[in-house]
Design an enzyme around this catalytic site. Structure first.
Site, PDB file in Angstrom:
ATOM      1  N   TYR A   9      -6.689  -1.363   5.678  1.00  0.00           N
ATOM      2  CA  TYR A   9      -5.962  -1.754   4.426  1.00  0.00           C
ATOM      3  C   TYR A   9      -6.586  -1.545   3.474  1.00  0.00           C
ATOM      4  O   TYR A   9      -6.430  -0.901   2.209  1.00  0.00           O
ATOM      5  CB  TYR A   9      -5.552  -3.113   4.597  1.00  0.00           C
ATOM      6  CG  TYR A   9      -4.940  -3.735   3.349  1.00  0.00           C
ATOM      7  CD1 TYR A   9      -3.502  -3.790   3.163  1.00  0.00           C
ATOM      8  CD2 TYR A   9      -5.728  -4.442   2.547  1.00  0.00           C
ATOM      9  CE1 TYR A   9      -3.171  -4.111   1.819  1.00  0.00           C
ATOM     10  CE2 TYR A   9      -5.069  -4.974   1.549  1.00  0.00           C
ATOM     11  CZ  TYR A   9      -3.770  -4.889   1.014  1.00  0.00           C
ATOM     12  OH  TYR A   9      -3.282  -5.440  -0.204  1.00  0.00           O
ATOM     13  N   SER A  20      -5.214  -3.254  -4.865  1.00  0.00           N
ATOM     14  CA  SER A  20      -5.995  -4.622  -4.637  1.00  0.00           C
ATOM     15  C   SER A  20      -7.418  -4.839  -4.958  1.00  0.00           C
ATOM     16  O   SER A  20      -8.235  -3.864  -4.951  1.00  0.00           O
ATOM     17  CB  SER A  20      -6.106  -4.728  -2.881  1.00  0.00           C
ATOM     18  OG  SER A  20      -6.538  -6.020  -2.572  1.00  0.00           O
TER      19      SER A  20
END
Length: 293
Positions: A197, A184
């Protein structure tokens, strides 16, 4: 694709994983501008989290390019999306590819990952492309909100599963195979409200780099894709209605991307004819954010 400054209708899903079929608008998983050319003909691909979002688009493009596709999903939560994706892939596949399969599993546990790999190999004989893509995320305002159970849950789904699936799949992969990990943009720029995350996504970058060095002598390439803000079920399942409404407006292109704007990166990395000299690298379809990494 949506124009700059776009906003989404206010919406919220109360559970993870999110459901694509109730999103407004539905994420775009395909485009008439995409022209397949048998880039993955004869390949066997396993895509985790393949029922929706980026995973659905990857499965669709892989099928268009000639691959036989297996995907994973979460039973009870993603049944409808998995069924929809199976039909999409069946309609997209080339004549010489086998029918796709969908396997339900909680990938955070080693024995479940082994069962997934065994089922794929029993059906198709081998694995040529492994896409580690399944993920979950939860907002927090402070690290004090993240207890041990939540931390373990997020790490199990987002990075433990990558280790587990890879170690079992490698027994059935040969020279010329490809592993692609979804990380990400948050691994590079940080995200204060997605701390656990973001930590897993940083671990995925390091995992990708280290594993690529470990497998280079076996002729197996390992790369990653680091999407920016992409309109997937993870978004309404993670964020408040207000954040969903403005999702993606912070990047230079002033809009969120759609899965079809990310999935070609996976095709590129999976295809030896296109990326045979690339390993240990990460592609950045992120709306124009410069990450210098």
């Amino acid at each position: 694709m949506a124009s700059g400054g776009q906003q989404f209708p206010r919406q919220k899903q109360d559970t993870q994983p999110g459901k694509e079929h109730v999103m407004d608008p539905n994420p775009q998983y395909t485009s008439p501008d995409y022209k397949p050319s048998n880039k993955l003909q004869g390949k066997i691909a396993l895509v985790t989290g393949g029922d929706s979002g980026i995973g659905r688009s990857v499965c669709h493009l892989f099928a268009l390019e000639g691959a036989t596709v297996a995907l994973t999903y979460v039973k009870g939560q993603e049944d409808r999306d998995a069924e929809d994706t199976l039909q999409i892939v069946k309609d997209s596949k080339t004549p010489d590819a086998k029918d796709p399969i969908a396997i339900s599993a909680d990938l955070g546990f080693d024995e479940n990952c082994k069962k997934v790999v065994d089922e794929v190999v029993n059906a198709f004989g081998r694995i040529d492309i492994l896409v580690n893509n399944a993920a979950e995320q939860y907002e927090c305002s402070t690290i004090e909100e993240i207890d041990e159970a939540r931390l373990e849950r997020v790490f199990r789904t987002n990075i433990f599963s990558y280790f587990f699936l890879t170690r079992h799949a490698l027994k059935h992969m040969k020279e010329g195979s490809s592993i692609i990990n979804t990380t990400s943009i948050n691994a590079y720029k940080g995200n204060a409200s997605l701390l656990d995350y973001t930590a897993t996504k940083g671990a995925i970058v390091a995992f990708t780099r280290g594993l690529s060095l470990q497998l280079v002598n076996r002729g197996i390439r390992v790369n990653g894709v680091a999407p920016g803000p992409i309109w997937t079920p993870l978004i309404p399942a993670s964020f408040s209605e207000g954040k969903v409404e403005k999702f993606g407006s912070q990047v230079p292109m002033k809009r969120a991307g759609h899965p079809i704007e990310v999935a070609p990166s996976y095709v590129f990395l999976a295809c030896n004819a296109l990326s045979s000299y690339i390993s240990g690298q990460v592609l950045h379809p992120n709306g124009g954010v410069v990450v210098n990494a």
